[in-house]
Design an enzyme around this catalytic site. Structure first.
Site, PDB file in Angstrom:
ATOM      1  CE1 TYR A   5     -12.828  -5.882   2.446  1.00 58.99           C
ATOM      2  CE2 TYR A   5     -12.088  -6.630   4.625  1.00 58.99           C
ATOM      3  CZ  TYR A   5     -13.064  -6.840   3.290  1.00 58.99           C
ATOM      4  OH  TYR A   5     -14.046  -7.507   2.924  1.00 58.99           O
TER       5      TYR A   5
ATOM      6  CG  HIS B  24     -15.185   0.869   1.784  1.00 57.01           C
ATOM      7  ND1 HIS B  24     -15.681   2.219   2.171  1.00 57.01           N
ATOM      8  CD2 HIS B  24     -16.354   0.316   2.556  1.00 57.01           C
ATOM      9  CE1 HIS B  24     -16.873   2.335   2.034  1.00 57.01           C
ATOM     10  NE2 HIS B  24     -17.337   1.314   2.216  1.00 57.01           N
TER      11      HIS B  24
ATOM     12  CE1 TYR C 280     -14.384  -7.203   7.265  1.00 56.55           C
ATOM     13  CE2 TYR C 280     -14.496  -7.525   9.574  1.00 56.55           C
ATOM     14  CZ  TYR C 280     -13.669  -7.949   8.618  1.00 56.55           C
ATOM     15  OH  TYR C 280     -12.895  -8.971   8.857  1.00 56.55           O
TER      16      TYR C 280
ATOM     17  CG  ASN D  24     -21.568  -2.409   5.936  1.00 57.12           C
ATOM     18  OD1 ASN D  24     -21.374  -1.349   5.221  1.00 57.12           O
ATOM     19  ND2 ASN D  24     -21.871  -3.011   5.511  1.00 57.12           N
TER      20      ASN D  24
ATOM     21  CG  ASN E  91     -23.764   1.059   3.847  1.00 55.58           C
ATOM     22  OD1 ASN E  91     -25.147   1.918   3.674  1.00 55.58           O
ATOM     23  ND2 ASN E  91     -23.599   0.701   2.486  1.00 55.58           N
TER      24      ASN E  91
END
Length: 195
Positions: free
Chosen positions: A14, A19, A64, A66, A113
């Protein structure tokens, strides 16, 4: 004391994705102020230091995206932080042009989120946040695929500038000048749109 939390996803795949711009801003801030964000606490990597005369904790939740609220509620409770005045959350926004900022004192999750999780755990929408634009999702793209994708070289240059501006905005907020930060950086979006 302030907690400055940048949102993102842990693990190598990531790194550098849309994000993860919250992590990128924290990394930029950490490098600028020589703060080591390597200590693990409350499911986050954190580092303590001084910025604009204020004690700060830089945080990169490792839950993470969310589940960001699970980490932040632990930090907020442990350090007895008032989210309305001592927390700054930095995260990506697909409704803003690449590298553009928008600063808010409070507000809904707006479909994000990570922010949804934070609001749910803190039980308040009142905390300052800095949104960093990652560009609008192209038609026919899946949103998850888009935000987990990487920037082009041209976009990366704009993002680097955006990270620097986010650091400047954070310095203003820490100096008690959130209104000045909002006036400066929120206006820029409209100016660009009018050109």
């Amino acid at each position: 004391m302030y907690i400055i939390a940048g949102l993102g996803n842990p693990t190598k795949e990531y790194v550098g994705t849309r994000h993860n711009v919250g992590f990128a801003v924290i990394d930029t801030l950490a490098a600028k102020y020589n703060i080591d964000v390597e200590h693990r606490s409350k499911r986050a990597f954190i580092g303590k230091g001084m910025i604009a005369g204020q004690k700060v904790i830089l945080a990169k939740p490792q839950t993470y995206m969310n589940l960001s609220g699970e980490s932040l509620i632990g930090l907020v409770d442990y350090y007895k932080i008032d989210p309305a005045s001592e927390l700054i959350v930095v995260y990506d926004d697909v409704s803003l042009p690449v590298g553009q900022l928008r600063i808010r004192k409070k507000g809904s999750a707006g479909g994000h989120n990570g922010i949804k999780s934070i609001i749910s755990h803190l039980k308040t929408e009142v905390f300052p946040r800095i949104k960093v634009g990652v560009g609008e999702k192209p038609k026919k793209y899946d949103l998850a695929d888009y935000v987990l994708g990487h920037f082009t070289k041209a976009e990366q240059e704009k993002m680097t500038e955006g990270y620097e501006e986010a650091c400047e905005a954070i310095e203003k907020i820490l100096s008690g000048e959130i209104e000045a930060a909002m006036n400066r950086y929120n206006r820029k979006v409209h100016e660009k749109a009018e050109e």
